[in-house]
Design a protein around this motif. Structure first.
Motif, short mmCIF file in Angstrom:
data_model
loop_
_atom_site.label_atom_id
_atom_site.label_comp_id
_atom_site.label_asym_id
_atom_site.label_seq_id
_atom_site.Cartn_x
_atom_site.Cartn_y
_atom_site.Cartn_z
N PHE A 103 0.84 -1.20 0.00
CA PHE A 103 0.00 0.00 0.00
C PHE A 103 0.88 1.26 0.00
CE2 PHE A 103 -2.07 3.20 2.85
CZ PHE A 103 -3.14 3.57 2.02
N LEU A 104 1.92 1.26 0.84
CA LEU A 104 2.83 2.41 0.92
C LEU A 104 3.65 2.54 -0.37
CD1 LEU A 104 4.10 2.13 4.62
CD2 LEU A 104 2.49 3.80 3.69
N GLU A 105 4.07 1.40 -0.88
CA GLU A 105 4.91 1.38 -2.08
C GLU A 105 4.16 2.01 -3.26
OE1 GLU A 105 7.97 -1.95 -3.78
OE2 GLU A 105 5.88 -2.55 -3.54
N GLU A 106 2.87 1.65 -3.39
CA GLU A 106 2.06 2.21 -4.49
C GLU A 106 2.01 3.72 -4.41
OE1 GLU A 106 -1.77 0.46 -3.88
OE2 GLU A 106 -1.08 -1.54 -4.48
N ARG A 107 2.15 4.27 -3.22
CA ARG A 107 2.06 5.72 -3.06
C ARG A 107 3.43 6.37 -2.93
NH1 ARG A 107 -2.09 3.21 -1.95
NH2 ARG A 107 -4.21 4.06 -2.22
N GLY A 108 4.46 5.61 -3.24
CA GLY A 108 5.81 6.19 -3.19
C GLY A 108 6.29 6.46 -1.78
N CYS A 109 5.80 5.69 -0.81
CA CYS A 109 6.22 5.92 0.58
C CYS A 109 6.89 4.69 1.17
CB CYS A 109 5.01 6.25 1.46
SG CYS A 109 4.02 7.62 0.88
N ALA A 110 7.47 3.83 0.34
CA ALA A 110 7.99 2.56 0.84
C ALA A 110 9.08 2.75 1.90
CB ALA A 110 8.52 1.72 -0.31
N ASP A 111 9.86 3.82 1.77
CA ASP A 111 10.96 4.03 2.73
C ASP A 111 10.44 4.25 4.15
OD1 ASP A 111 9.80 6.33 1.63
OD2 ASP A 111 11.48 7.59 2.24
N ILE A 112 9.19 4.69 4.27
CA ILE A 112 8.61 4.91 5.59
C ILE A 112 8.49 3.60 6.34
CG2 ILE A 112 6.49 5.61 6.78
CD1 ILE A 112 8.02 7.96 5.70
N PHE A 113 8.23 2.52 5.60
CA PHE A 113 8.02 1.22 6.22
C PHE A 113 9.19 0.87 7.13
CE2 PHE A 113 7.83 -3.37 6.58
CZ PHE A 113 6.47 -3.60 6.73
N GLN A 114 10.38 1.14 6.60
CA GLN A 114 11.58 0.82 7.36
C GLN A 114 11.69 1.65 8.64
OE1 GLN A 114 14.95 0.75 4.80
NE2 GLN A 114 16.25 -0.16 6.36
N MET A 115 11.22 2.92 8.57
CA MET A 115 11.28 3.75 9.77
C MET A 115 10.38 3.18 10.85
SD MET A 115 11.30 7.55 8.41
CE MET A 115 12.44 7.99 7.12
N TYR A 116 9.23 2.65 10.43
CA TYR A 116 8.32 2.10 11.42
C TYR A 116 8.79 0.77 11.98
CZ TYR A 116 4.35 5.30 11.00
OH TYR A 116 3.54 6.38 11.05
N PHE A 117 9.25 -0.11 11.08
CA PHE A 117 9.46 -1.48 11.50
C PHE A 117 10.91 -1.94 11.44
CE2 PHE A 117 5.18 -0.99 9.75
CZ PHE A 117 4.47 -1.17 10.92
N GLY A 118 11.78 -1.04 10.95
CA GLY A 118 13.21 -1.33 10.96
C GLY A 118 13.62 -2.49 10.06
#
Length: 296
Positions: free
Chosen positions: A277-292
């Motif tokens: 879902f995040l990747e489709e919106r160009g926010c995939a890098d955020i995933f790592q901030m949340y879950f490392g």
């Protein structure tokens, strides 16, 4: 869930912080309470079960001379007001100095507020604010000189508005009322984004900076086991019209996203689906901030 502090507990913390400040800064030129009546009311309120809530906030001024290399010491004054719910909510602090331009002052105050939002929720923080000002304020005197001296008189400060996206992390979000608040407040403040309930809880809001900050100040007043801003994005928009703002948005409205989970209570979200879902919106890098971890 941690229980929220009572008004009296908050008032007691305010008084002990004021006592600490006056013992650390005994001279008028360093620390002055501008409204003695408010302090008297606050003390009366703490000492008497039947006393009414004070009618005015405690206000005081702290003057700070930062340690700067050049000999001329500049004085910064911090005008502070403590809302009744402080330290559950942040203090209201405005830093001023005769050497700051209006935009430098705005910049400094907005950075101080961000620092407090990220580091000081629920704890007395006037001293850490003072430390921050002492360490950082002088740097703002030279900031943006190049840009503001070039700016023509018609390009006033108000032409630049900031688009903000907050990525909020909560230990869990199950409560229906909180979930409703999140959606209603976002709508009221014209914010888009999404809310993923469950454990952990993830909320993203985007829109005008002032609206995002208002949203955060409301949300963090609710009772949470743990909630924090994991990441914040700020983009300055010249002109800042409606179209400019819309162009920055990665989400169209704010909706609740449930990525079907297979936990026993159906509370654990499928993080793989969140990643896509995040990747489709160009926010995939955020995933790592949340879950490392790298998503997949």
């Amino acid at each position: 869930e941690t229980t929220a502090m009572t008004n009296r507990e908050e008032a007691e913390i305010q008084i002990s912080e004021l006592d600490l400040l006056s013992s650390m800064f005994p001279y008028e030129e360093e620390f002055t309470v501008t409204d003695q009546l408010a302090v008297a009311e606050l003390k009366h309120y703490v000492e008497n079960e039947s006393a009414e809530m004070p009618s005015s906030k405690v206000q005081f001024i702290l003057n700070v001379k930062p340690e700067v290399s050049n000999a001329s010491t500049v004085e910064f004054s911090m005008a502070c007001a403590l809302p009744f719910k402080y330290p559950t909510v942040l203090p209201e602090i405005t830093v001023r100095s005769s050497l700051l331009s209006r935009s430098q002052q705005m910049h400094l105050n907005s950075d101080l507020k961000t620092y407090l939002m990220q580091n000081c929720s629920g704890e007395p923080c006037v001293l850490s604010a003072r430390e921050w000002v002492k360490d950082h304020a002088a740097a703002y005197i030279d900031k943006e000189l190049s840009s503001s001296s070039v700016a023509t008189s018609n390009a006033t400060q108000s032409d630049v508005i900031t688009f903000t996206r907050l990525w909020i992390y909560s230990h869990h979000i199950y409560n229906k009322q909180k979930r409703k608040n999140i959606i209603d407040w976002a709508k009221e403040l014209s914010l888009s984004g999404f809310c993923m309930p469950g454990k952990p809880g993830v909320v993203c809001v985007e829109g005008l900076q002032s609206s995002c900050e208002e949203f955060w100040s409301r949300v963090r007043r609710l009772t949470w086991k743990r909630i924090l801003i994991r990441h914040r994005e700020d983009v300055s928009l010249e002109g800042g019209g409606h179209a400019e703002i819309q162009k920055q948005r990665k989400f169209s409205t704010l909706e609740e996203k449930c990525f079907d989970a297979h936990g026993a209570r159906g509370n654990h979200m499928d993080l793989g689906q969140l990643y896509h879902f995040l990747e489709e919106r160009g926010c995939a890098d955020i995933f790592q901030m949340y879950f490392g971890v790298e998503g997949h």
